[in-house]
Design a protein around this motif. Structure first.
Motif, PDB file in Angstrom:
ATOM      1  N   ARG A 141      80.583  71.867 113.723  1.00 44.36           N
ATOM      2  CA  ARG A 141      80.493  72.554 115.012  1.00 44.36           C
ATOM      3  C   ARG A 141      79.592  73.786 114.910  1.00 44.36           C
ATOM      4  NH1 ARG A 141      83.081  76.880 116.652  1.00 44.36           N
ATOM      5  NH2 ARG A 141      84.674  76.727 115.048  1.00 44.36           N
TER       6      ARG A 141
ATOM      7  N   ASP B 132      76.039  72.687 114.736  1.00 45.78           N
ATOM      8  CA  ASP B 132      75.568  72.299 116.076  1.00 45.78           C
ATOM      9  C   ASP B 132      75.258  73.528 116.926  1.00 45.78           C
ATOM     10  OD1 ASP B 132      75.851  69.639 115.404  1.00 45.78           O
ATOM     11  OD2 ASP B 132      77.739  69.366 116.510  1.00 45.78           O
ATOM     12  N   GLU B 133      76.038  74.588 116.751  1.00 45.52           N
ATOM     13  CA  GLU B 133      75.834  75.829 117.505  1.00 45.52           C
ATOM     14  C   GLU B 133      74.758  76.720 116.882  1.00 45.52           C
ATOM     15  OE1 GLU B 133      79.756  77.519 117.653  1.00 45.52           O
ATOM     16  OE2 GLU B 133      80.483  75.991 119.021  1.00 45.52           O
TER      17      GLU B 133
END
Length: 140
Positions: A53, A56-57
């Motif tokens: 995550r 992805d960020e």
């Protein structure tokens, strides 16, 4: 997808662990445990889900890989965006700590409140300070 603020504690500690140098998963797990005083024990599945995550960020990125004893060890590092988010969250927490500390220092020693009222001696109905009146008018 943007990282919410305030950061959840595991995310904050993962970013903190990576602030100094790139680390592999087990190193991050160990560092998070140390940073939290042993309160937070990340499981590998939880950590790698969080790293995916955060990747992805664009707060974390893969740094390099190496093979150790026949196993692939992937290292992650904090990006500049990750450093900015961690810096902002650290500042937010610092302001909160300062506000709480100021309030605690301003409170006279030995006093406390419950529900916004200063506590004094406990006076319950039926005690000398508050006798219970019976319907006959006598004291209990």
């Amino acid at each position: 997808m943007a990282t919410p603020t305030p950061l959840r504690e595991p995310t904050f500690l993962i970013l903190t662990a990576l602030a100094r140098e790139p680390m592999h998963g087990y190193g991050i797990i160990s560092d998070v445990a140390a940073l939290s005083g042993g309160r937070l024990a990340l499981r590998p599945g939880t950590l790698y889900g969080a790293l995916d995550r955060l990747t992805d960020e664009r707060l974390v990125e893969r740094d390099h890989e190496e093979v150790v004893e026949g196993r692939l060890r992937r290292y992650y590092r904090l990006t500049e965006a990750g450093r900015s988010v961690l810096t902002a969250e650290t500042e937010r927490l610092r302001r909160n700590v300062e506000a709480a500390s100021e309030r605690l220092r301003a409170r006279p020693a030995g006093t406390s409140t419950a529900g916004g009222f200063a506590r004094g001696p406990l006076n319950l109905p039926g005690t000398a300070a508050h006798p219970i009146l019976r319907p006959t008018g006598g004291l209990a």
